[in-house]
Design an enzyme around this catalytic site. Structure first.
Site, PDB file in Angstrom:
ATOM      1  N   ARG A 208       0.847  -1.207   0.000  1.00  0.00           N
ATOM      2  CA  ARG A 208       0.000   0.000   0.000  1.00  0.00           C
ATOM      3  C   ARG A 208       0.877   1.249   0.000  1.00  0.00           C
ATOM      4  O   ARG A 208       1.790   1.390   0.817  1.00  0.00           O
ATOM      5  CB  ARG A 208      -0.892  -0.006   1.244  1.00  0.00           C
ATOM      6  CG  ARG A 208      -1.834   1.164   1.339  1.00  0.00           C
ATOM      7  CD  ARG A 208      -2.920   1.067   0.305  1.00  0.00           C
ATOM      8  NE  ARG A 208      -3.895   2.135   0.428  1.00  0.00           N
ATOM      9  CZ  ARG A 208      -4.866   2.326  -0.439  1.00  0.00           C
ATOM     10  NH1 ARG A 208      -5.004   1.520  -1.490  1.00  0.00           N
ATOM     11  NH2 ARG A 208      -5.706   3.316  -0.278  1.00  0.00           N
TER      12      ARG A 208
ATOM     13  N   GLU B  73      -9.643 -11.198  34.070  1.00  0.00           N
ATOM     14  CA  GLU B  73      -9.760 -10.920  35.511  1.00  0.00           C
ATOM     15  C   GLU B  73      -9.546 -12.212  36.308  1.00  0.00           C
ATOM     16  O   GLU B  73      -8.878 -12.204  37.351  1.00  0.00           O
ATOM     17  CB  GLU B  73     -11.141 -10.319  35.848  1.00  0.00           C
ATOM     18  CG  GLU B  73     -11.363  -8.899  35.345  1.00  0.00           C
ATOM     19  CD  GLU B  73     -11.547  -8.809  33.831  1.00  0.00           C
ATOM     20  OE1 GLU B  73     -12.008  -9.805  33.216  1.00  0.00           O
ATOM     21  OE2 GLU B  73     -11.213  -7.750  33.253  1.00  0.00           O
TER      22      GLU B  73
ATOM     23  N   HIS C  35      -4.434  -1.806   7.726  1.00  0.00           N
ATOM     24  CA  HIS C  35      -5.194  -2.097   6.495  1.00  0.00           C
ATOM     25  C   HIS C  35      -6.099  -0.930   6.069  1.00  0.00           C
ATOM     26  O   HIS C  35      -6.742  -1.011   5.011  1.00  0.00           O
ATOM     27  CB  HIS C  35      -6.056  -3.344   6.682  1.00  0.00           C
ATOM     28  CG  HIS C  35      -5.310  -4.626   6.533  1.00  0.00           C
ATOM     29  ND1 HIS C  35      -4.478  -5.137   7.507  1.00  0.00           N
ATOM     30  CD2 HIS C  35      -5.249  -5.508   5.512  1.00  0.00           C
ATOM     31  CE1 HIS C  35      -3.958  -6.282   7.104  1.00  0.00           C
ATOM     32  NE2 HIS C  35      -4.393  -6.527   5.888  1.00  0.00           N
ATOM     33  N   GLY C  36      -6.173   0.124   6.873  1.00  0.00           N
ATOM     34  CA  GLY C  36      -7.038   1.253   6.517  1.00  0.00           C
ATOM     35  C   GLY C  36      -8.473   0.777   6.301  1.00  0.00           C
ATOM     36  O   GLY C  36      -8.931  -0.151   6.973  1.00  0.00           O
TER      37      GLY C  36
ATOM     38  N   GLU D 104     -11.984 -20.095  28.631  1.00  0.00           N
ATOM     39  CA  GLU D 104     -11.097 -20.738  29.633  1.00  0.00           C
ATOM     40  C   GLU D 104     -10.723 -19.756  30.746  1.00  0.00           C
ATOM     41  O   GLU D 104      -9.623 -19.823  31.300  1.00  0.00           O
ATOM     42  CB  GLU D 104      -9.818 -21.297  28.995  1.00  0.00           C
ATOM     43  CG  GLU D 104      -9.996 -22.117  27.745  1.00  0.00           C
ATOM     44  CD  GLU D 104     -10.493 -23.530  27.996  1.00  0.00           C
ATOM     45  OE1 GLU D 104     -10.425 -23.976  29.147  1.00  0.00           O
ATOM     46  OE2 GLU D 104     -10.953 -24.153  27.033  1.00  0.00           O
TER      47      GLU D 104
HETATM   48  C1  LIG Z   1     -17.833 -18.884  22.243  1.00  0.00           C
HETATM   49  C2  LIG Z   1     -17.759 -19.428  23.625  1.00  0.00           C
HETATM   50  C3  LIG Z   1     -17.470 -20.783  23.814  1.00  0.00           C
HETATM   51  C4  LIG Z   1     -17.415 -21.317  25.101  1.00  0.00           C
HETATM   52  N1  LIG Z   1     -17.194 -22.667  25.265  1.00  0.00           N
HETATM   53  C5  LIG Z   1     -17.314 -23.237  26.510  1.00  0.00           C
HETATM   54  C6  LIG Z   1     -17.226 -24.656  26.693  1.00  0.00           C
HETATM   55  O1  LIG Z   1     -16.956 -25.404  25.751  1.00  0.00           O
HETATM   56  N2  LIG Z   1     -17.452 -25.156  27.928  1.00  0.00           N
HETATM   57  C7  LIG Z   1     -17.715 -24.370  29.001  1.00  0.00           C
HETATM   58  O2  LIG Z   1     -17.903 -24.891  30.095  1.00  0.00           O
HETATM   59  N3  LIG Z   1     -17.787 -23.007  28.862  1.00  0.00           N
HETATM   60  C8  LIG Z   1     -17.587 -22.432  27.647  1.00  0.00           C
HETATM   61  N4  LIG Z   1     -17.684 -21.051  27.504  1.00  0.00           N
HETATM   62  C9  LIG Z   1     -18.008 -20.232  28.657  1.00  0.00           C
HETATM   63  C10 LIG Z   1     -16.851 -19.390  29.138  1.00  0.00           C
HETATM   64  O3  LIG Z   1     -15.914 -20.225  29.809  1.00  0.00           O
HETATM   65  C11 LIG Z   1     -17.421 -18.313  30.050  1.00  0.00           C
HETATM   66  O4  LIG Z   1     -18.147 -17.398  29.235  1.00  0.00           O
HETATM   67  C12 LIG Z   1     -16.359 -17.574  30.818  1.00  0.00           C
HETATM   68  O5  LIG Z   1     -15.759 -18.432  31.777  1.00  0.00           O
HETATM   69  C13 LIG Z   1     -16.897 -16.330  31.525  1.00  0.00           C
HETATM   70  O6  LIG Z   1     -18.041 -16.652  32.259  1.00  0.00           O
HETATM   71  P1  LIG Z   1     -19.379 -15.748  32.105  1.00  0.00           P
HETATM   72  O7  LIG Z   1     -19.644 -15.582  30.657  1.00  0.00           O
HETATM   73  O8  LIG Z   1     -20.431 -16.378  32.924  1.00  0.00           O
HETATM   74  O9  LIG Z   1     -18.975 -14.374  32.704  1.00  0.00           O
HETATM   75  P2  LIG Z   1     -19.111 -13.956  34.257  1.00  0.00           P
HETATM   76  O10 LIG Z   1     -18.478 -14.980  35.115  1.00  0.00           O
HETATM   77  O11 LIG Z   1     -20.511 -13.602  34.531  1.00  0.00           O
HETATM   78  O12 LIG Z   1     -18.211 -12.646  34.276  1.00  0.00           O
HETATM   79  C14 LIG Z   1     -18.695 -11.371  33.791  1.00  0.00           C
HETATM   80  C15 LIG Z   1     -17.583 -10.337  34.001  1.00  0.00           C
HETATM   81  O13 LIG Z   1     -17.293 -10.234  35.394  1.00  0.00           O
HETATM   82  C16 LIG Z   1     -15.914 -10.467  35.620  1.00  0.00           C
HETATM   83  N5  LIG Z   1     -15.762 -11.200  36.883  1.00  0.00           N
HETATM   84  C17 LIG Z   1     -16.407 -12.309  37.288  1.00  0.00           C
HETATM   85  N6  LIG Z   1     -15.996 -12.690  38.499  1.00  0.00           N
HETATM   86  C18 LIG Z   1     -15.044 -11.814  38.889  1.00  0.00           C
HETATM   87  C19 LIG Z   1     -14.201 -11.670  40.026  1.00  0.00           C
HETATM   88  N7  LIG Z   1     -14.236 -12.553  41.035  1.00  0.00           N
HETATM   89  N8  LIG Z   1     -13.343 -10.616  40.067  1.00  0.00           N
HETATM   90  C20 LIG Z   1     -13.267  -9.739  39.043  1.00  0.00           C
HETATM   91  N9  LIG Z   1     -14.011  -9.829  37.918  1.00  0.00           N
HETATM   92  C21 LIG Z   1     -14.892 -10.845  37.846  1.00  0.00           C
HETATM   93  C22 LIG Z   1     -15.459 -11.315  34.440  1.00  0.00           C
HETATM   94  O14 LIG Z   1     -14.048 -11.207  34.228  1.00  0.00           O
HETATM   95  C23 LIG Z   1     -16.272 -10.680  33.315  1.00  0.00           C
HETATM   96  O15 LIG Z   1     -15.630  -9.514  32.880  1.00  0.00           O
HETATM   97  C24 LIG Z   1     -17.654 -20.479  26.207  1.00  0.00           C
HETATM   98  C25 LIG Z   1     -17.919 -19.115  26.015  1.00  0.00           C
HETATM   99  C26 LIG Z   1     -17.967 -18.594  24.755  1.00  0.00           C
HETATM  100  C27 LIG Z   1     -18.271 -17.134  24.575  1.00  0.00           C
END
Ligand SMILES: Cc1cc2nc3c(=O)[nH]c(=O)nc-3n(C[C@H](O)[C@H](O)[C@H](O)COP(=O)(O)OP(=O)(O)OC[C@H]3O[C@@H](n4cnc5c(N)ncnc54)[C@H](O)[C@@H]3O)c2cc1C
Length: 398
Positions: free
Chosen positions: A281, A380, A351-352, A376
């Site tokens: 580019r 946090e 990439h603009g 996983e």
């Molecule tokens: C596409 C996708 C695939 C997935 N696949 C799997 C799978 O195969 N199997 C499975 O079991 N799960 C799976 N998950 C789930 C995933 O592991 C969870 O979404 C993740 O662990 C976060 O949990 P939550 O979404 O309930 O967020 P929450 O736990 O509700 O957290 C919300 C926010 O609060 C913050 N928070 C929570 N507790 C604290 C604390 N004590 N201190 C500070 N901050 C905190 C978090 O960091 C986050 O910012 C998947 C998720 C997605 C999006």
């Protein structure tokens, strides 16, 4: 990639496996990834190719028909695959975690029953901890298994199950009544065998359709609903109830290295795209890479790619040596996923306007990278794990 993300001290076999996978990624994944991803299409041919290469049995011991390779080999393979398309690494990731849990914690009968067929890719694993009301707070699981005369009956709802529709063996963490004071000691992992597909796949077990996601398309993520689902007592992982939290945390620990590896793969690809584009580019009479602002971006991106790779490799090697790696896996996952988001964003900027077009790969990487900040365990939660581990080792003597 000639220079970045090299790994010192690999065996000839590891080098050979990586070279084969890299060729496969360049020929069979990268050319098809955009179309498959935009169509949210399961990469069936690519999965067949991975089966033929033996990737489903990469870490399964040779006595069960696998290749018996280390976590490091696995992580480096995942890095390569994610460089091509993250969703493909998602297909084998949950399988790998379940195989790891079986290998480490399964009874001899469970290992014999599942590992050979897992190595062949006939049995494909997924794992489920999360529920609609919880993800980070695993000990708060509500889905419950009650023991009867013929085994257990499970009721409740699971959420975010990657490969929920396309796997046929799910390791599910649920609550059982062990009378323990601490909630996590009342959790048990069940090995749920089920047919692939959606709807009521077995009496009392429903896999509703795929969740429509921002990225990470092609691979299915589903809910899992138990309504009076009956399961035999010998499907408890390891035979004894109340051990599920420990089993899952062990699985998730290797999963964290794996997510770090995916983040490295995406960051490498974002860098490759940026350095190529920036030499083509032209603005103000010269290639944009000749503007120092762009060259410096590339330098910073490459440094982040390198740092993340080294930390990921360190965490994998530590686990392979039999040592606890919770802190190092947490650090690798934290830095690799955060750097991946930053490197991808910088590549997008380089990439603009074209970075915003669906014709360019960076658009897909921009939608993939955020998942790694969450899956996983969020950043946090990684910081919680890291700081707890540090306080264990650096206890004040005052
Ligand atoms: C596409 C996708 C695939 C997935 N696949 C799997 C799978 O195969 N199997 C499975 O079991 N799960 C799976 N998950 C789930 C995933 O592991 C969870 O979404 C993740 O662990 C976060 O949990 P939550 O979404 O309930 O967020 P929450 O736990 O509700 O957290 C919300 C926010 O609060 C913050 N928070 C929570 N507790 C604290 C604390 N004590 N201190 C500070 N901050 C905190 C978090 O960091 C986050 O910012 C998947 C998720 C997605 C999006």
């Amino acid at each position: 990639m000639a220079r970045l993300a090299q790994t010192a001290g690999l065996t000839d076999i590891q080098e050979e496996i990586l070279a084969t996978v890299r060729t496969f990624v360049d020929k069979e994944i990268i050319p098809h990834a955009q179309t498959l991803e935009h169509g949210d299409t399961y990469p069936a041919d690519i999965v067949e190719g991975m089966k033929e290469m033996g990737l489903f049995g990469l870490t399964i011991p040779e006595e069960y028909g696998g290749l018996g390779e280390s976590l490091l080999t696995y992580a480096l393979v995942v890095e390569q695959i994610a460089r091509g398309w993250m969703s493909v690494s998602g297909v084998i990731n949950t399988h790998f975690i379940v195989a790891h849990m079986l290998k480490q914690h399964g009874t001899p009968e469970q290992k014999q029953k599942y590992l050979p067929r897992m190595a062949a890719g006939e049995v494909r694993g997924s794992f489920s901890m999360s529920e609609p009301e919880l993800g980070s707070d695993v000990a708060a699981i509500r889905t419950k298994a009650v023991k009867g005369s013929n085994g257990y009956t499970i009721n409740g709802q699971k959420m975010w199950l990657t490969n929920g529709g396309t796997s046929n063996l799910t390791a599910v963490l649920v609550k059982t009544d062990e009378g323990a004071e601490k909630p996590h000691q009342n959790l048990t992992t069940f090995l749920v065998e089920k047919p692939e597909g959606y709807g009521e796949v077995l009496p009392g077990l429903t896999i509703p359709g795929k969740i429509d996601k921002m990225g990470y398309k092609g691979v299915d993520t589903t809910e899992m609903v138990f309504d009076g689902f009956e399961i035999a007592a010998d499907q408890v992982l390891g035979g004894a109830p109340g051990q599920g939290f420990r089993h899952m945390m062990d699985g998730v620990e290797v999963g964290r290295v794996n997510v770090a590896a995916r983040a490295c793969g995406i960051a490498i690809r974002a860098f490759e795209l940026a350095i190529e584009y920036s030499q083509q580019r032209r603005t103000f009479g010269k290639a944009i890479v000749e503007h120092q602002a762009i060259a410096f971006k590339l330098a910073e991106m490459a440094t982040k790619v390198e740092a993340a790779h080294l930390m990921m490799v360190n965490a994998a090697r530590l686990k392979d040596s039999g040592q606890r790696n919770d802190v190092e896996a947490g650090m690798a996952k934290l830095i690799a996923s955060e750097y991946c988001a930053e490197v991808t964003q910088e590549s997008f900027r380089i990439h603009g306007g074209y970075g915003y077009s669906k014709e360019y790969e960076i658009e897909r990487l921009m939608r993939e990278a955020p998942f790694l900040l969450i899956g996983e365990g969020t950043s946090e939660i990684q910081k919680t794990i890291i700081s707890r581990g540090l306080l264990r080792d650096y206890q004040s003597r005052g």
